[in-house]
Design a protein around this motif. Structure first.
Motif, short mmCIF file in Angstrom:
data_model
loop_
_atom_site.label_atom_id
_atom_site.label_comp_id
_atom_site.label_asym_id
_atom_site.label_seq_id
_atom_site.Cartn_x
_atom_site.Cartn_y
_atom_site.Cartn_z
N LEU A 1 0.82 -1.06 0.30
CA LEU A 1 -0.08 0.08 0.09
C LEU A 1 0.73 1.35 -0.88
CD1 LEU A 1 -2.41 1.48 0.26
CD2 LEU A 1 -2.71 0.82 3.10
N ALA A 2 1.91 1.25 0.85
CA ALA A 2 3.06 2.37 1.02
C ALA A 2 3.28 2.36 -0.42
CB ALA A 2 4.36 1.11 1.89
N ILE A 3 3.40 1.76 -1.43
CA ILE A 3 4.12 1.96 -2.85
C ILE A 3 3.11 2.44 -3.46
CG2 ILE A 3 5.00 0.81 -5.28
CD1 ILE A 3 6.01 -1.68 -3.45
N ALA A 4 2.19 2.30 -3.63
CA ALA A 4 0.91 2.91 -4.67
C ALA A 4 0.96 4.43 -3.73
CB ALA A 4 -1.12 1.88 -4.00
N MET A 5 0.72 3.99 -2.38
CA MET A 5 0.36 5.58 -2.43
C MET A 5 1.85 6.54 -2.31
SD MET A 5 -1.08 4.70 1.53
CE MET A 5 -1.37 6.56 2.14
N GLU A 6 2.81 6.58 -2.27
CA GLU A 6 4.18 7.81 -2.54
C GLU A 6 4.18 7.39 -4.19
OE1 GLU A 6 7.22 5.91 -0.63
OE2 GLU A 6 7.86 4.21 -2.16
N SER B 1 1.33 7.73 -5.94
CA SER B 1 0.05 8.27 -6.57
C SER B 1 -0.15 9.37 -7.23
CB SER B 1 -0.61 8.87 -4.70
OG SER B 1 -1.11 7.10 -4.80
N ARG B 2 -0.69 9.80 -7.98
CA ARG B 2 -0.57 11.96 -8.30
C ARG B 2 -0.93 12.30 -7.81
NH1 ARG B 2 -2.08 8.20 -12.92
NH2 ARG B 2 -4.28 7.54 -11.93
N THR B 3 -2.35 12.38 -6.56
CA THR B 3 -2.11 13.86 -6.24
C THR B 3 -2.70 12.49 -4.40
OG1 THR B 3 -5.01 13.39 -6.25
CG2 THR B 3 -3.49 14.40 -7.48
N ILE B 4 -2.27 13.90 -3.87
CA ILE B 4 -3.02 13.64 -1.78
C ILE B 4 -4.36 12.46 -1.82
CG2 ILE B 4 -2.93 14.26 -0.16
CD1 ILE B 4 -0.71 15.73 -0.12
N GLY B 5 -4.96 13.79 -2.98
CA GLY B 5 -6.38 12.72 -2.97
C GLY B 5 -6.84 10.82 -3.51
N GLU B 6 -6.26 10.79 -4.44
CA GLU B 6 -5.80 9.25 -4.62
C GLU B 6 -4.54 8.66 -3.51
OE1 GLU B 6 -4.59 8.04 -9.01
OE2 GLU B 6 -2.74 8.75 -7.92
N ALA B 7 -3.94 8.65 -2.76
CA ALA B 7 -3.50 8.67 -1.88
C ALA B 7 -4.06 7.93 -1.00
CB ALA B 7 -2.18 9.59 -1.85
N VAL B 8 -5.01 9.39 -0.23
CA VAL B 8 -6.05 8.78 0.69
C VAL B 8 -6.82 7.70 -0.24
CG1 VAL B 8 -7.67 9.36 1.61
CG2 VAL B 8 -5.54 10.59 1.51
N GLU B 9 -7.70 7.48 -1.30
CA GLU B 9 -8.49 7.36 -1.83
C GLU B 9 -8.22 5.46 -1.84
OE1 GLU B 9 -10.35 5.42 -5.98
OE2 GLU B 9 -9.40 7.50 -6.07
N GLY C 1 6.87 11.18 -7.70
CA GLY C 1 6.05 9.50 -8.31
C GLY C 1 6.75 8.59 -9.23
N SER C 2 6.56 6.84 -10.05
CA SER C 2 6.21 6.83 -10.39
C SER C 2 5.21 5.83 -11.06
CB SER C 2 7.04 5.71 -10.68
OG SER C 2 7.05 4.60 -10.87
N ASP C 3 4.38 6.48 -12.55
CA ASP C 3 3.17 6.25 -12.55
C ASP C 3 3.09 3.97 -12.84
OD1 ASP C 3 2.14 8.06 -12.95
OD2 ASP C 3 1.90 7.94 -14.80
N LEU C 4 4.70 3.54 -13.21
CA LEU C 4 4.69 2.57 -13.08
C LEU C 4 4.59 1.71 -12.40
CD1 LEU C 4 6.21 0.09 -15.53
CD2 LEU C 4 7.69 0.72 -14.98
N LEU C 5 5.22 1.85 -11.35
CA LEU C 5 5.36 1.68 -9.52
C LEU C 5 3.78 0.94 -9.43
CD1 LEU C 5 8.92 2.67 -8.52
CD2 LEU C 5 8.32 0.94 -9.22
N ARG C 6 3.29 3.11 -8.97
CA ARG C 6 1.75 2.78 -8.48
C ARG C 6 0.86 1.75 -9.16
NH1 ARG C 6 0.37 6.96 -10.62
NH2 ARG C 6 -0.54 6.25 -12.73
N ASP C 7 1.30 1.75 -10.49
CA ASP C 7 0.29 0.54 -11.22
C ASP C 7 0.62 -0.72 -10.87
OD1 ASP C 7 -1.04 2.39 -12.84
OD2 ASP C 7 -0.16 1.94 -14.66
N ILE C 8 1.60 -1.12 -10.81
CA ILE C 8 2.14 -2.25 -10.18
C ILE C 8 1.63 -2.31 -8.89
CG2 ILE C 8 4.42 -3.93 -10.21
CD1 ILE C 8 6.12 -2.70 -11.94
#
Length: 348
Positions: free
Chosen positions: A85-90, A92-100, A213-220
Motif C-alpha cells: 500500500l505504501a508503494i501505491a500511496m507514495e 500516487s498522482r495526488t494526495i487525494g488518490e493516495a487517501v483513496e 512518483g512513478s506511474d509504473l510503480l503505482r500501477d504495479i
C-alpha cells in the motif's frame, strides 16, 4: 469472529522494544511475555490479533509510565510500514488518490482499521475531514493515538515531509498525556472527547500533487493489491496461505500452530475458513500445489529436496500429490515445464 480477533500485522509493534528500553525496562523480555519476538515483528509479514496488540499497548503504557506511547510509536514509523500500500500511496498522482488507496486497501494491513474522507465535523467551509476508525465498539485510546498518528505521519511523508495544512485534530477520548504532547506531535490544536478521530485538513489538500512518483510503480502496486485483495473482506485464507508459504518445510502444517500465529483459537480459525468456503487442509493443498509447480519447473532441485520443502516426509508423497494435481509424474512435469502455458490456470 469477534472484531478484536481480527488480525493486524506484527509490524504495528515495531519500535516498542526500543521505547521500553529507553524507559528503563527490558523491551525483549516484555514482548516475550506477550508471546512476541523481535524477529517476527521486524520481518513484518506475521499477524497478531487486534486484541493482543491493543493489550500490549495499553498495559505497556501504564507499566512504563508512557501516557503518550501511541504517539511516540507513530513518530518512529515511516510509510513503508504499510507494505505494498505504501508503494501505491507514495507514487500516487495526488494526495487525494493516495487517501483513496488507503481507504480501499488499509484492510490489507489490518481488517480492523478504516480511513475515509468526510465533511468537516465542525462545518467550516473549505475544510474537510479524514476519519480514522477501528471496528471495535470500545476502541483503545492508545491504539487510536497510534493509528491517527500514523495517518498524520503518512500525510507528511507524501507531502515531502513538510506540513500539509492540518487545521486541528479531533480525538474521541480524554487526553492521555499533557495536551502539549499532542500539539507538539501534530503541530495543530487538538480537541478531545469528540465523536470520532478526525484530522481536519484543507479541502484543496486532496488535489495537491505528490511529487517524485512513478506511474509504473503505482500501477504495479495497485495491480498487486487488486489481484490479491480486491474482494474487500478479511483475507483469512490468504493470511493462512502466506504463513504456510513462509513456514512450509520447517515443520508439518499444523492448524494449531498457524492459529497461534494469528492469536486465534483453532476452532475460530476453522470457522473463518469455512465462511470463505475452504478448510485448513484445502489451503495447505493449494499452497503445496503452487509451490510444487514452481520448484519442479523452475529449479534443478531434486524431487526429494522439493518434497522436504513442501513439508512431505517422503518423495513418494510428492509423486502421488503431483499425479493428483497435474495428472503427471514430477519428472514428466519438469521435462514439459517450459512448454506449459497458463501456469496460473493449473493452480486455480
Amino acid at each position: 469472529m469477534r472484531d478484536t480477533d481480527l488480525p493486524i500485522r506484527c509490524s504495528t509493534l515495531r519500535g516498542l522494544s526500543a521505547l521500553f528500553t529507553e524507559s528503563g525496562g527490558s523491551g525483549p523480555e516484555l514482548l516475550a511475555a506477550y508471546g512476541f519476538d523481535e524477529a517476527s515483528i521486524a520481518e513484518g509479514e506475521s499477524f497478531v490479533s487486534l486484541r493482543l496488540a491493543v493489550r500490549v499497548l495499553e498495559e505497556a503504557a501504564d507499566r512504563f509510565a508512557l501516557p503518550d506511547l501511541g504517539l511516540r510509536l507513530a513518530a518512529q514509523e515511516d510509510l513503508h510500514v504499510l507494505g505494498p500500500l505504501a508503494i501505491a500511496m507514495e507514487n500516487s498522482r495526488t494526495i487525494g488518490e493516495a487517501v483513496e488507496y488507503a481507504s480501499r486497501y488499509l484492510f490489507v494491513y489490518s481488517p480492523a482499521l478504516s480511513l475515509e474522507e468526510t465533511d468537516d465535523p465542525l462545518g467550516i467551509p473549505g475544510v474537510a475531514g479524514l476519519r480514522y476508525a477501528g471496528t471495535t465498539v470500545n476502541a483503545s485510546p492508545q491504539a487510536i493515538d497510534y493509528g491517527i498518528g500514523i495517518v498524520h505521519r503518512v500525510l507528511k511523508l507524501i507531502s515531502g515531509d513538510t506540513p500539509y495544512g492540518l487545521r486541528s485534530v479531533l480525538l474521541p477520548h480524554a487526553p492521555l498525556a499533557p495536551e502539549s504532547s499532542y500539539r507538539e506531535y501534530f503541530g495543530a490544536a487538538v480537541r478531545f472527547d469528540a465523536p470520532s478521530a478526525v484530522l481536519r485538513v484543507p479541502g484543496h489538500l486532496f488535489s495537491t500533487p505528490v511529487s517524485g512518483g512513478s506511474d509504473l510503480l503505482r500501477d504495479i502496486a495497485v495491480d498487486h493489491l487488486e489481484t490479491h485483495f480486491g474482494h474487500q473482506h478479511v483475507p483469512m485464507a490468504g493470511l493462512v496461505a502466506a504463513i504456510l508459504d513462509e513456514h512450509l518445510g520447517s515443520r508439518d502444517p499444523d492448524l494449531s500452530a498457524v492459529a497461534r500465529l494469528l492469536s486465534l483459537h483453532p476452532r475460530s480459525l476453522q470457522r473463518c475458513l469455512s465462511r470463505e468456503g475452504t478448510t485448513f487442509s484445502g489451503v495447505v493443498d493449494r499452497v503445496r500445489k503452487s509451490k510444487a509447480l514452481d520448484l519442479i519447473t523452475t529449479t534443478d532441485l531434486s524431487f526429494s529436496q522439493i518434497a522436504t520443502r513442501l513439508g512431505m516426509h517422503e518423495q513418494s508423497s510428492l509423486t502421488r500429490a503431483v499425479r493428483r494435481w497435474f495428472g503427471s509424474s514430477p519428472s514428466r512435469l519438469r521435462r514439459e515445464g517450459q512448454q506449459l502455458e497458463g501456469r496460473s490456470a493449473l493452480i486455480d
